[in-house]
Design a protein around this motif. Structure first.
Motif, PDB file in Angstrom:
ATOM      1  N   VAL A  84       0.721  -1.149  -0.089  1.00 39.79           N
ATOM      2  CA  VAL A  84      -0.009  -0.124   0.014  1.00 39.79           C
ATOM      3  C   VAL A  84       0.995   1.172  -0.001  1.00 39.79           C
ATOM      4  N   ILE A  88      -4.964   2.732   4.245  1.00 37.38           N
ATOM      5  CA  ILE A  88      -4.649   1.504   5.021  1.00 37.38           C
ATOM      6  C   ILE A  88      -5.948   0.427   4.459  1.00 37.38           C
ATOM      7  N   CYS A  89      -5.660  -0.844   4.813  1.00 39.47           N
ATOM      8  CA  CYS A  89      -6.643  -1.596   4.682  1.00 39.47           C
ATOM      9  C   CYS A  89      -6.682  -3.008   5.614  1.00 39.47           C
ATOM     10  N   ARG A 101      -3.773  -5.427   9.975  1.00 40.90           N
ATOM     11  CA  ARG A 101      -4.037  -4.194   9.627  1.00 40.90           C
ATOM     12  C   ARG A 101      -2.842  -4.028   8.643  1.00 40.90           C
ATOM     13  N   GLU A 103      -0.387  -1.401   6.637  1.00 40.63           N
ATOM     14  CA  GLU A 103      -0.063  -0.051   6.510  1.00 40.63           C
ATOM     15  C   GLU A 103       0.534   0.338   5.295  1.00 40.63           C
ATOM     16  N   GLU A 104       0.661   1.623   5.020  1.00 43.70           N
ATOM     17  CA  GLU A 104       1.397   2.025   4.011  1.00 43.70           C
ATOM     18  C   GLU A 104       2.903   1.789   4.175  1.00 43.70           C
ATOM     19  N   LYS A 230       6.732   6.765   9.606  1.00 37.38           N
ATOM     20  CA  LYS A 230       5.933   6.913   8.269  1.00 37.38           C
ATOM     21  C   LYS A 230       5.938   8.286   7.953  1.00 37.38           C
TER      22      LYS A 230
END
Length: 340
Positions: A84, A88-89, A101, A103-104, A230
């Motif tokens: 990603v 988020i997904c 989860r 994350e980027e 991040k």
């Protein structure tokens, strides 16, 4: 289409993505792209089947409804590598009902065996960018095994790492190397030339290699976390785009630190993490690559190209251009367009 690897459902009955893709236009050389309607949101879904059990899906959209992507196949053992770059997904196996989860800027790897599907949940009203690569484990790796008749320790360890992905998703530490490759792919202007298609395929193969390298390294104890968070990594991505889009600007360390708010040490560390090079070397390479595009696609003479990319010395430009492309700028400009 044979590869039924992912299912899409968006407040409607799910339908196989392969069937869905069969109804949308082919851009070029097996690339399928669906542009969302205004009722669905904005953005696109792009699918590429490279053959040998290797497919790639790029999601770049903002949805008006929640979306669930169902991963898996009732006849095949599939490896998935996800990354990603915005948003988020959440991922879960259907028989576990415990979400993870994603994350980027983190490589995520998992495995869906027959009868053990997974789901990716994506929220609405969020700009979401994700790449999903799927590998048919038996079909894709068959050719590598055939080339290596004798079992090697590294091959055995690699396949052991795949066993560890059963009913598990491995989320790696932050890394920008895959983000850089995807950035180049997404920023590439479509020309529909076969040479560009081969280059595109090679980049996706390299992305697979980066996923595998990080998975292998972290499982077997060579994990090396970078010291950037991040937010800092996102700033490195943004300043990378700024340099590439504006090669003629003054990209001194001081200017870039003022632009990002990062310290010189963090800036250099970020470029080492993302590009495996220094800031100065990256700027120089970005200028040379921009020069190559100008030479191939415009009527600018050499001096005009040198000025437009921020160099002051034509002789220095010619020297480093030859080092990268194996010929002088003048010779390059005379090449047939197919070779460019």
């Amino acid at each position: 289409m044979e590869n039924q690897l992912i299912t899409m459902s968006c407040n409607t009955q799910a339908s196989y993505l392969a069937d869905f893709i069969a109804e949308i236009p082919v851009l070029s050389h097996g690339i399928h792209q669906y542009n969302l309607s205004t009722n669905e949101g904005s953005g696109y879904v792009r699918f590429i089947d490279f053959g040998r059990g290797f497919t790639s899906i790029d999601l770049n959209f903002r949805l008006k409804d929640h979306l669930t992507l169902e991963l898996g196949n009732d006849m095949k053992d599939i490896l998935y590598f996800m990354y990603v770059t915005q948003g988020i997904c959440f991922y879960e196996f259907k028989n576990h009902h415990k979400s993870k989860r994603i994350e980027e800027y983190k490589s995520s790897s998992t495995r869906c065996e027959v009868g053990n599907e997974g789901e990716i949940s994506i929220s609405k009203d969020m700009h979401f960018i994700m790449n999903i690569i799927s590998l048919d484990k038996e079909l894709y790796f068959k050719r590598f095994i055939a080339r290596n008749n004798e079992s090697t320790n590294k091959y055995d360890k690699l396949f052991d790492s795949f066993k560890l992905l059963k009913n598990h998703i491995h989320v790696s530490s932050y890394s920008l190397k895959i983000a850089e490759q995807l950035r180049v792919i997404h920023n590439k202007t479509e020309t529909f030339e076969i040479v560009d298609s081969i280059r595109l395929e090679s980049r996706y193969y390299f992305i697979v290699a980066l996923h595998l390298d990080q998975l292998f390294g972290e499982i077997y104890g060579s994990k090396q976390d970078n010291k950037l968070n991040k937010t800092q990594l996102n700033k490195i991505c943004k300043v990378t785009e700024f340099i590439v889009d504006n090669p003629d600007h003054d990209h001194s360390i001081k200017k870039l630190c003022d632009h990002t708010g990062l310290s010189p040490a963090k800036l250099q560390e970020g470029f080492k993490c993302m590009h495996a090079t220094t800031v100065a070397d990256f700027v120089r390479n970005a200028r040379i690559e921009k020069a190559e595009i100008l030479l191939a696609n415009t009527d600018l003479n050499i001096s005009e190209v040198v000025y437009s990319i921020g160099f002051t010395s034509r002789s220095y430009f010619c020297k480093i251009f030859r080092q990268k492309y194996g010929c002088s700028p003048r010779e390059y400009k005379k090449r047939p367009s197919l070779l460019q």
